[in-house]
Design an enzyme around this catalytic site. Structure first.
Site, PDB file in Angstrom:
ATOM      1  N   LYS A 259       0.855  -1.185   0.000  1.00 25.04           N
ATOM      2  CA  LYS A 259       0.000   0.000   0.000  1.00 25.04           C
ATOM      3  C   LYS A 259       0.892   1.236   0.000  1.00 25.04           C
ATOM      4  CE  LYS A 259      -3.886   1.787   2.828  1.00 25.04           C
ATOM      5  NZ  LYS A 259      -4.759   1.482   3.992  1.00 25.04           N
TER       6      LYS A 259
ATOM      7  N   SER B 273      -9.997  -1.298   7.110  1.00 23.93           N
ATOM      8  CA  SER B 273      -9.426  -0.927   5.815  1.00 23.93           C
ATOM      9  C   SER B 273      -8.719  -2.042   5.052  1.00 23.93           C
ATOM     10  CB  SER B 273      -8.455   0.249   5.973  1.00 23.93           C
ATOM     11  OG  SER B 273      -9.165   1.456   5.976  1.00 23.93           O
TER      12      SER B 273
ATOM     13  N   SER C 225      -9.744   1.321   2.961  1.00 23.02           N
ATOM     14  CA  SER C 225      -8.857   2.228   2.254  1.00 23.02           C
ATOM     15  C   SER C 225      -7.754   1.502   1.496  1.00 23.02           C
ATOM     16  CB  SER C 225      -8.210   3.207   3.241  1.00 23.02           C
ATOM     17  OG  SER C 225      -7.352   2.520   4.146  1.00 23.02           O
TER      18      SER C 225
END
Lengths: 95, 479
Positions: B69, B168, B144
């Site tokens: 990420k 997330s 997310s």
């Protein structure tokens, strides 16, 4: 102080200049936020200690005061947009 | 191109049964195709990946492709956290997780898109635009960690790293039909990950099956002196210890959540999973948490997360690094830089976080949220006295359409069902979401949450269920 003025001031304290166009959405979200606050106000927490972390951490202690993971001056300045004489340049602070 | 699990590819590499140069050439062609289709990456790191082919390690992740990420600091590689504020930020050090993966000689394929600063659940707030769901590109990946989820769900990589503050990793995993695991808070070092809310943030992992999840968790778990909240607890060999025997396991069905499901197909699927656990020999009990506290999960989350976030990100001022805008004074530079550098929703959250931290409000807002957090965690602890894990549907819906997805719904169903995953962040519990069915052509997930530091139990329960389902190793790729 009215709501918008209060939020405008709080915005500046958070280092944001909230425009007139951005204000309605901020007011809406503020209302939702205050609804959340009200939900929590109704819950009796007398005698309940705050929970700042998920569980008691055994790893909280003062480490020895020895420097570690030091980055070089060059590295420290690598991402700064304005650099002068090995320092981050900003407008004059003291008159 | 062929798609492998970590175990499959590791075996091929070990036995010299694969031409890795050719494999990686084909992989990057596929990355380009999926990037065009899904918009899942911020940066593609071809050079890094090929560097790994020249090196060796004894790890099972040796030369295995993976994705981080974009809030994992990667020395010398752009790290934006999908925010304009950091759009040209190149870290001078690496996150502990990336260091561990480099040591294992993983081949970094790229940095994945995310909601700006990890503050969102749709992946629509990324600077590079929404990430689309591999199963239906008119729908969101969820967030997310949406880019990481999409990379695994499209079969590009067998694993990807995310971060999980409220859900997330687990939410997008469920919406994209892959496995998402948030180990115990403190199990894996967070050093070098751009934070959201420190008392809730945890490293999270995406894979397409339980065995691969055990491999990556084992590789990363353990004490790191640079993260003072990382634990000294011994790290088991999660893969070797995997045990799908549920005969002595008690599984608690959290009906406070499952009763809120309105979608009949998701409801039926969940009942089917409960029946399967019984068939597997587990003792299944029904449990609840106090309704008033269940309805307080979202308020507690919002107040704590926003407050911690505004404090954590006070450093993003455009002076030392980040998007710097002109100004006549230091204050003006900061205000102009921050006003220009963040999305409007981020500004609102920071401002409201500051509201809860203000001296006159702190007691009734921030500290009250911290007290209610304790009451909620106590409810969970009561359940864990009689149960090894708690299960509930991961979400009450399939991935929403891009145009319809929003973080700001306040219906009763939404309040509890779409926010309860934060329970595991409040208590720091290990929590895993796995694919358990298809509804209207889209994957749905089941969440399994365990006691702190009992990752093995969570993995065992998931492993048992995985073996009587047909949803592991699935991915969806189109040209």
């Amino acid at each position: 102080m009215d709501k918008e003025a209060m939020l405008k001031e709080l915005g500046l304290k958070t280092m944001f200049d909230i425009s007139d166009e951005q204000m309605p959405a901020l007011v809406d979200e503020y209302e939702v936020f205050m609804h959340h606050v009200q939900v929590l106000e109704k819950i009796d927490t007398t005698g309940v200690a705050i929970m700042a972390y998920p569980y008691d951490i055994e790893t909280t202690y003062m480490r020895e005061d020895e420097p570690n993971d030091v980055i070089s001056r060059d590295d420290a300045l690598k991402n700064a947009k304005e650099v002068m004489q090995n320092q981050v340049k900003v407008p004059k602070v003291v008159g | 191109m062929e798609t492998y699990t970590i175990e499959q590819l590791a075996a091929k590499i070990k036995n010299n049964e694969i031409d890795l140069k050719q494999y990686y050439e084909e992989l990057f062609e596929e990355v380009a195709i999926q990037q065009k289709r899904l918009n899942c990456m911020v940066t593609i790191t071809r050079e890094e990946a090929f560097k790994a082919l020249e090196k060796e390690s004894g790890s099972m992740l040796n030369k295995i492709p993976g994705v981080l990420k974009d809030n994992y600091s990667t020395k010398g590689i752009l790290t934006t956290a999908s925010s304009r504020m950091l759009e040209d930020y190149v870290p001078v050090y690496s996150a502990a997780v990336y260091e561990s993966l480099e040591k294992a000689n993983m081949a970094l394929i790229g940095k994945a898109s995310m909601d700006e600063l990890a503050m969102g659940g749709t992946n629509k707030s990324a600077l590079t635009g929404p990430v689309l769901n591999p199963w239906d590109t008119s729908r969101i990946s969820g967030g997310s960690s949406g880019g990481s989820a999409a990379c695994v769900a499209s079969g590009l990589v067998p694993f990807a790293m995310g971060s999980d503050t409220g859900d997330s990793v687990r939410k997008p995993a469920g919406l994209c039909g892959v496995y998402g695991f948030k180990p115990t808070w403190g199990r894996i070092s967070r050093y070098g990950i751009i934070p959201y809310a420190s008392s809730l943030d945890a490293v999270g992992i995406f894979t397409r099956n339980v065995r691969d999840m055990a491999i990556v968790t084992r590789e990363l778990a353990g004490r790191d002196n640079r993260d003072m909240t990382s634990s000294f607890n011994e790290v088991p060999d999660y893969l070797a210890d995997l045990n799908p025997n549920l005969a002595k396991r008690t599984i608690a069905v959290l009906t406070t959540v499952s009763n809120e499901v309105r979608n009949e197909k998701i409801k039926a699927n969940f009942e089917e999973m409960v029946a399967k656990f019984k068939e597997l020999g587990a003792k299944v009990i029904e449990v609840t948490i106090d309704q008033e506290l269940a309805r307080a999960i979202l308020p507690v989350y919002k107040i704590i997360a926003n407050s911690e976030a505004t404090s954590n990100h006070a450093c993003l001022d455009g002076i030392k690094y980040g998007n710097r805008q002109p100004g006549e004074s230091v204050d003006e530079i900061m205000i102009n830089s921050r006003s220009n550098g963040f999305g409007d929703h981020i500004k609102r959250r920071f401002i409201l976080g500051n509201l809860a931290l203000a001296t006159e409000n702190q007691e009734k807002m921030f500290r009250q949220a911290q007290r209610v957090r304790r009451l909620i965690v106590q409810e969970m602890d009561e359940i864990f006295k009689n149960a090894d894990v708690i299960i509930a549907p991961n979400s009450g819906q399939i991935a929403p359409k891009v145009a319809e997805a929003s973080d700001d719904m306040l219906s009763d169903e939404y309040i509890i069902l779409e926010n309860y995953l934060a329970l595991a962040n409040f208590g720091g519990n290990p929590s895993l979401t796995m694919p358990v069915g298809m509804v209207d052509g889209m994957p749905i997930g089941l969440n399994i949450t365990g006691r702190i530091f009992e990752e093995q139990t969570v993995l065992d329960v998931a492993y048992a269920l995985e073996q009587v389902l047909d949803f592991k190793d699935r991915y969806k790729r189109e040209d």
